[in-house]
Motif scaffolding. Structure first.
Motif, PDB file in Angstrom:
ATOM      1  N   PHE A  32       0.857  -1.185   0.000  1.00  0.00           N
ATOM      2  CA  PHE A  32       0.000   0.000   0.000  1.00  0.00           C
ATOM      3  C   PHE A  32       0.895   1.237   0.000  1.00  0.00           C
ATOM      4  N   ASN A  33       0.937   1.924  -1.138  1.00  0.00           N
ATOM      5  CA  ASN A  33       1.644   3.201  -1.224  1.00  0.00           C
ATOM      6  C   ASN A  33       0.738   4.375  -0.873  1.00  0.00           C
ATOM      7  N   SER A  34      -0.531   4.089  -0.716  1.00  0.00           N
ATOM      8  CA  SER A  34      -1.512   5.066  -0.257  1.00  0.00           C
ATOM      9  C   SER A  34      -2.570   4.307   0.536  1.00  0.00           C
ATOM     10  N   SER A  35      -3.425   5.019   1.212  1.00  0.00           N
ATOM     11  CA  SER A  35      -4.415   4.391   2.083  1.00  0.00           C
ATOM     12  C   SER A  35      -5.402   3.541   1.289  1.00  0.00           C
ATOM     13  N   GLY A  36      -5.930   2.496   1.930  1.00  0.00           N
ATOM     14  CA  GLY A  36      -6.870   1.601   1.266  1.00  0.00           C
ATOM     15  C   GLY A  36      -7.410   0.574   2.234  1.00  0.00           C
ATOM     16  N   THR A  37      -7.835  -0.571   1.708  1.00  0.00           N
ATOM     17  CA  THR A  37      -8.384  -1.656   2.514  1.00  0.00           C
ATOM     18  C   THR A  37      -7.690  -2.960   2.131  1.00  0.00           C
ATOM     19  N   PHE A  38      -7.229  -3.691   3.140  1.00  0.00           N
ATOM     20  CA  PHE A  38      -6.589  -4.992   2.904  1.00  0.00           C
ATOM     21  C   PHE A  38      -7.585  -6.106   3.148  1.00  0.00           C
ATOM     22  N   THR A  39      -7.656  -7.044   2.197  1.00  0.00           N
ATOM     23  CA  THR A  39      -8.479  -8.243   2.359  1.00  0.00           C
ATOM     24  C   THR A  39      -7.580  -9.461   2.205  1.00  0.00           C
ATOM     25  N   ALA A  40      -7.531 -10.281   3.240  1.00  0.00           N
ATOM     26  CA  ALA A  40      -6.646 -11.443   3.243  1.00  0.00           C
ATOM     27  C   ALA A  40      -7.154 -12.528   2.304  1.00  0.00           C
ATOM     28  N   HIS A  77       1.244 -11.636  12.853  1.00  0.00           N
ATOM     29  CA  HIS A  77       0.194 -10.780  13.395  1.00  0.00           C
ATOM     30  C   HIS A  77      -1.173 -11.317  12.955  1.00  0.00           C
ATOM     31  N   PRO A  78      -2.143 -11.430  13.867  1.00  0.00           N
ATOM     32  CA  PRO A  78      -3.460 -11.952  13.487  1.00  0.00           C
ATOM     33  C   PRO A  78      -4.123 -11.091  12.412  1.00  0.00           C
ATOM     34  N   VAL A  79      -4.756 -11.763  11.459  1.00  0.00           N
ATOM     35  CA  VAL A  79      -5.428 -11.073  10.351  1.00  0.00           C
ATOM     36  C   VAL A  79      -6.854 -11.607  10.254  1.00  0.00           C
ATOM     37  N   PRO A  80      -7.866 -10.740  10.301  1.00  0.00           N
ATOM     38  CA  PRO A  80      -9.247 -11.204  10.201  1.00  0.00           C
ATOM     39  C   PRO A  80      -9.623 -11.519   8.757  1.00  0.00           C
ATOM     40  N   SER A  81     -10.742 -12.190   8.589  1.00  0.00           N
ATOM     41  CA  SER A  81     -11.230 -12.494   7.241  1.00  0.00           C
ATOM     42  C   SER A  81     -11.906 -11.283   6.602  1.00  0.00           C
ATOM     43  N   SER A  82     -12.334 -10.343   7.418  1.00  0.00           N
ATOM     44  CA  SER A  82     -12.979  -9.135   6.893  1.00  0.00           C
ATOM     45  C   SER A  82     -11.924  -8.110   6.480  1.00  0.00           C
ATOM     46  N   GLY A  83     -12.341  -7.078   5.762  1.00  0.00           N
ATOM     47  CA  GLY A  83     -11.423  -6.046   5.291  1.00  0.00           C
ATOM     48  C   GLY A  83     -10.785  -5.272   6.429  1.00  0.00           C
ATOM     49  N   VAL A  84      -9.515  -4.910   6.246  1.00  0.00           N
ATOM     50  CA  VAL A  84      -8.755  -4.185   7.259  1.00  0.00           C
ATOM     51  C   VAL A  84      -8.403  -2.800   6.714  1.00  0.00           C
ATOM     52  N   PRO A  85      -8.785  -1.722   7.415  1.00  0.00           N
ATOM     53  CA  PRO A  85      -8.439  -0.379   6.931  1.00  0.00           C
ATOM     54  C   PRO A  85      -6.943  -0.110   7.051  1.00  0.00           C
ATOM     55  N   ILE A  86      -6.376   0.494   6.004  1.00  0.00           N
ATOM     56  CA  ILE A  86      -4.960   0.823   5.951  1.00  0.00           C
ATOM     57  C   ILE A  86      -4.815   2.335   5.799  1.00  0.00           C
ATOM     58  N   THR A  87      -4.011   2.939   6.673  1.00  0.00           N
ATOM     59  CA  THR A  87      -3.685   4.356   6.555  1.00  0.00           C
ATOM     60  C   THR A  87      -2.199   4.495   6.277  1.00  0.00           C
ATOM     61  N   VAL A  88      -1.846   5.143   5.184  1.00  0.00           N
ATOM     62  CA  VAL A  88      -0.454   5.418   4.852  1.00  0.00           C
ATOM     63  C   VAL A  88      -0.196   6.898   5.099  1.00  0.00           C
ATOM     64  N   SER A 275       6.712  10.077   2.101  1.00  0.00           N
ATOM     65  CA  SER A 275       5.516   9.360   2.550  1.00  0.00           C
ATOM     66  C   SER A 275       5.871   7.966   3.052  1.00  0.00           C
ATOM     67  N   GLY A 276       4.956   7.384   3.810  1.00  0.00           N
ATOM     68  CA  GLY A 276       5.171   6.058   4.375  1.00  0.00           C
ATOM     69  C   GLY A 276       4.702   4.950   3.456  1.00  0.00           C
ATOM     70  N   VAL A 277       4.603   3.752   4.005  1.00  0.00           N
ATOM     71  CA  VAL A 277       4.177   2.585   3.243  1.00  0.00           C
ATOM     72  C   VAL A 277       3.697   1.515   4.218  1.00  0.00           C
ATOM     73  N   VAL A 278       2.783   0.666   3.758  1.00  0.00           N
ATOM     74  CA  VAL A 278       2.348  -0.518   4.515  1.00  0.00           C
ATOM     75  C   VAL A 278       2.443  -1.716   3.581  1.00  0.00           C
ATOM     76  N   ILE A 279       3.127  -2.778   4.038  1.00  0.00           N
ATOM     77  CA  ILE A 279       3.295  -3.989   3.236  1.00  0.00           C
ATOM     78  C   ILE A 279       2.842  -5.193   4.061  1.00  0.00           C
ATOM     79  N   VAL A 280       2.038  -6.058   3.439  1.00  0.00           N
ATOM     80  CA  VAL A 280       1.528  -7.261   4.103  1.00  0.00           C
ATOM     81  C   VAL A 280       2.019  -8.483   3.331  1.00  0.00           C
ATOM     82  N   SER A 281       2.666  -9.410   4.020  1.00  0.00           N
ATOM     83  CA  SER A 281       3.172 -10.634   3.406  1.00  0.00           C
ATOM     84  C   SER A 281       2.443 -11.837   3.991  1.00  0.00           C
TER      85      SER A 281
END
Length: 299
Positions: A32-40, A77-88, A275-281
């Motif tokens: 995520f280079n900008s804010s969004g929603t993560f879905t696992a 880190h625990p990840v839910p099945s529902s969408g997760v809000p991401i703020t960059v 700017s920041g960043v959020v990365i999920v692996s």
């Protein structure tokens, strides 16, 4: 041998049926280079997550460098099945105002429940203020004679999200703190030199090693032949130097701090934070599940 008791039939186990199920899922890396929603992905229940906040801005007029945005990488880190809000978080703006501190970067956040929050980097301190750099994920560099760099890892996290900004024995500005190292003191070796920004931290979460979270370099009196501080490895902007004197901005999506401005060569403006960043692996999954069902009968 089976026997009846008192004329009643007795239950016994007579066999079992087994079901074997295979579950597979490819590894997934989401940036995520900008804010969004993560879905696992459907089988994911935990993931490794990197959260880098926006970098602080340098200060104008031989100012301190901006601190890097807070840097946090957490495995399993625990990840839910529902969408997760991401703020960059965005990087702080540059400054042209002398004798004033640079602005802090904005926070980056993964999630609403059990969030991972990284704090924006602290702004550098401006010439004449003779005060500490701003606190933040990493602290801003100081300017003054003497003055103290801003405190990093503020608020505190474990592991630490950043480091302190460099002090100043003036007039050269201290380097902003980096994710991996403290900013270098301004005026070290020559009172008019700016200090280098603190180094960032390397991560291979995106599939190859990338360094992020470098601190901004402090401004120096380069118009008189002295040097500005270099930006810290990982996106930190350099302090102002020839030919413009303007501090360099922190690199986009690294959380790098902005460089402090020079002493009117011909500009004294500082650099903006990156700017920041959020990365999920999400790890690959390949597993086999077996279940058995026994038949209980009366014979």
């Amino acid at each position: 041998m089976y026997q009846q008791e008192h004329g009643h039939n007795m239950p016994r186990l007579v066999g079992a049926a087994q079901t074997v199920t295979s579950e597979t899922q490819d590894a997934v890396i989401t940036t995520f280079n900008s804010s969004g929603t993560f879905t696992a992905a459907s089988l994911t229940t935990q993931a490794t997550i990197l959260v880098v906040a926006g970098g602080g801005g340098g200060a104008a007029l031989i100012g301190g460098g901006g601190g890097a945005g807070g840097y946090r990488e957490i495995a399993d880190h625990p990840v839910p099945s529902s969408g997760v809000p991401i703020t960059v978080g965005g990087g702080a703006a540059s400054s042209s105002a002398p004798n004033s501190p640079g602005a802090n970067g904005a926070n980056s956040v993964f999630g609403a429940a059990s969030p991972i929050t990284s704090t924006g980097g602290g702004g550098g301190n401006g010439d004449g203020a003779a005060a500490a750099g701003n606190t933040g994920g990493s602290g801003g560099g100081a300017n003054g004679n003497p003055a103290t760099g801003g405190a990093g890892n503020t608020p505190p996290t474990s592991p630490s999200q950043g480091n302190n900004g460099g002090n100043s024995i003036g007039p050269g500005g201290g380097g902003g703190g980096g994710a991996g190292a403290v900013g270098v003191n301004g005026g070290a070796g020559d009172p008019n030199n700016g200090g280098a920004g603190g180094a960032g931290t390397a991560s291979s979460i995106s599939g190859s090693s990338v360094t992020r979270g470098g601190g901004g370099g402090g401004g120096g009196v380069v118009s008189e032949g002295h040097s500005a501080g270099s930006g810290g490895a990982g996106g930190g902007g350099a302090g102002g130097g020839p030919p413009t004197g303007t501090g360099t901005a922190g690199s986009t999506n690294t959380g790098g701090g902005g460089g402090g401005g020079s002493y009117s060569y011909p500009s004294m403006n500082s650099g903006a934070g990156g700017s920041g960043v959020v990365i999920v692996s999400e790890a690959a999954i390949d597993r086999t599940l077996a279940s058995s069902c026994w038949d209980l009968r009366t014979v």
